[in-house]
Design a protein around this motif. Structure first.
Motif, PDB file in Angstrom:
ATOM      1  N   LEU A  36       2.067   9.981  -3.381  1.00 15.07           N
ATOM      2  CA  LEU A  36       3.442   9.471  -3.423  1.00 15.07           C
ATOM      3  C   LEU A  36       4.096   9.606  -2.053  1.00 15.07           C
ATOM      4  CD1 LEU A  36       5.829   8.502  -5.347  1.00 15.07           C
ATOM      5  CD2 LEU A  36       6.520  10.903  -5.352  1.00 15.07           C
ATOM      6  N   ASP A  37       4.644   8.491  -1.557  1.00 18.39           N
ATOM      7  CA  ASP A  37       5.272   8.533  -0.237  1.00 18.39           C
ATOM      8  C   ASP A  37       6.686   7.950  -0.209  1.00 18.39           C
ATOM      9  OD1 ASP A  37       4.869   5.741  -0.290  1.00 18.39           O
ATOM     10  OD2 ASP A  37       3.025   5.877   0.874  1.00 18.39           O
TER      11      ASP A  37
ATOM     12  N   HIS B 244       0.807  -1.220   0.000  1.00 20.40           N
ATOM     13  CA  HIS B 244       0.000   0.000   0.000  1.00 20.40           C
ATOM     14  C   HIS B 244       0.840   1.271   0.000  1.00 20.40           C
ATOM     15  CE1 HIS B 244      -3.250  -2.747   0.663  1.00 20.40           C
ATOM     16  NE2 HIS B 244      -2.754  -3.124   1.827  1.00 20.40           N
ATOM     17  N   ARG B 245       2.074   1.176  -0.452  1.00 18.45           N
ATOM     18  CA  ARG B 245       2.880   2.378  -0.625  1.00 18.45           C
ATOM     19  C   ARG B 245       2.728   2.870  -2.063  1.00 18.45           C
ATOM     20  NH1 ARG B 245       6.277   2.690   3.918  1.00 18.45           N
ATOM     21  NH2 ARG B 245       7.351   4.474   3.035  1.00 18.45           N
TER      22      ARG B 245
ATOM     23  N   GLY C  68       7.093  10.016   4.818  1.00 14.75           N
ATOM     24  CA  GLY C  68       7.607   9.515   3.549  1.00 14.75           C
ATOM     25  C   GLY C  68       9.023   9.007   3.697  1.00 14.75           C
ATOM     26  N   THR C  69       9.524   8.444   2.609  1.00 11.92           N
ATOM     27  CA  THR C  69      10.845   7.821   2.646  1.00 11.92           C
ATOM     28  C   THR C  69      11.602   8.101   1.351  1.00 11.92           C
ATOM     29  OG1 THR C  69       9.956   5.995   3.974  1.00 11.92           O
ATOM     30  CG2 THR C  69      12.093   5.651   2.935  1.00 11.92           C
ATOM     31  N   PHE C  70      12.838   8.504   1.496  1.00 16.20           N
ATOM     32  CA  PHE C  70      13.777   8.505   0.388  1.00 16.20           C
ATOM     33  C   PHE C  70      14.639   7.252   0.512  1.00 16.20           C
ATOM     34  CE2 PHE C  70      13.283  13.225   0.441  1.00 16.20           C
ATOM     35  CZ  PHE C  70      12.942  13.393  -0.901  1.00 16.20           C
ATOM     36  N   ILE C  71      14.829   6.563  -0.603  1.00 19.62           N
ATOM     37  CA  ILE C  71      15.784   5.456  -0.648  1.00 19.62           C
ATOM     38  C   ILE C  71      16.851   5.830  -1.666  1.00 19.62           C
ATOM     39  CG2 ILE C  71      16.168   3.020  -1.131  1.00 19.62           C
ATOM     40  CD1 ILE C  71      13.297   2.459  -0.351  1.00 19.62           C
ATOM     41  N   THR C  72      18.053   6.093  -1.189  1.00 19.85           N
ATOM     42  CA  THR C  72      19.173   6.379  -2.075  1.00 19.85           C
ATOM     43  C   THR C  72      19.930   5.086  -2.333  1.00 19.85           C
ATOM     44  OG1 THR C  72      20.640   6.934  -0.214  1.00 19.85           O
ATOM     45  CG2 THR C  72      19.401   8.751  -1.217  1.00 19.85           C
TER      46      THR C  72
END
Length: 253
Positions: free
Chosen positions: A77-78, A5-6, A129-133
């Motif tokens: 958008l998360d 569910h993201r 929210g989340t950033f994935i680098t």
């Protein structure tokens, strides 16, 4: 981290690791959009049911246009995964290498910063929210034939650490994914020790799903790179990897 569910955007996800992660997020129940430059790859992903957006991370206007298109279609958008990357050989004895170095920095480091900057205001407004680098084991244990690639990924690591500190208390998280050599696009022929893509993706999703999720996602095959200095193996491993300088034109092993 709940992977279902993201609403996820993967920038640089038209092939290899990014494409497989897009499929894994979708299989876990998330809505996934993929951004990249390859029109054919984007068309193929659209046929699989993914949202797609054209984006050139070296172009400010392209990044801004992609952001607007994504947020128009996916206002919830998360999660933003940013993994632009080019890997170029460079002979530092030849001044002509600078063009490759500039391209690498503009794509890998500045491209990451452009994407993060573009979506930070949206995620801050959401309050979650989340950033994935995405960096590399090479960020921690250089591969001498690709010096600027190593430098760019080390810079993304440091940038991710600073970004996490600056976003502390906002509800936004920063996760760094540290891949080893992964067998994509025929790399298994170049590096027989490369981790199979399916195994890599399975381990990554398992690590991401843990609660709490680690701020660094380091699969077992990448641990030898990540902690080489701590283990006292760094110098020996760099010396071993330096044998690959024979890959450069005019060099001999």
């Amino acid at each position: 981290m709940d992977l279902s569910h993201r609403t996820v955007l993967i920038v640089g996800g038209t092939s290899g690791i990014g494409r497989e992660l897009a499929r894994r997020f979708a299989a876990a129940g998330s809505t996934v959009a993929v951004g990249g430059r390859n029109p054919q790859a984007l068309a193929e992903l659209a046929q699989e049911g993914f949202g797609t957006v054209s984006i050139d991370v070296t172009d400010n206007a392209s990044v801004a246009a992609a952001r607007d298109a994504v947020l128009d279609r996916y206002p919830e958008l998360d999660t933003v995964v940013t993994m632009p990357g080019v890997m170029l050989l460079e002979d530092l004895r030849d001044p002509a290498h600078f063009e490759a170095a500039a391209t690498t920095i503009d794509t890998n480091l500045l491209g990451t910063i452009r994407v993060v900057d573009a979506f930070t205001p949206h995620l801050l407004r959401r309050g979650a929210g989340t950033f994935i680098t995405v960096t590399s084991g090479i960020a921690f244990l250089p591969f001498p034939p690709m010096p600027t690639y190593a430098a760019s990924k080390a810079a993304v690591h440091a940038y991710s650490e600073a970004l996490r500190a600056q976003l502390d208390g906002t509800g936004l998280g920063v996760i760094e994914l540290v891949p080893p050599a992964v067998a994509t696009a025929g790399q298994e022929k170049v590096n027989p020790h490369a981790l199979p893509l399916d195994d890599f993706a399975t381990e990554v999703m398992d690590l991401l799903s843990q609660d709490p999720t680690s701020r660094e996602i380091v699969v077992k095959a990448a641990l030898v790179h990540r902690w080489a200095e701590r283990a006292g193996t760094y110098d020996d491993l760099v010396a071993q990897r330096s044998r690959a300088l024979s890959m450069l034109p005019g060099r001999h092993s």
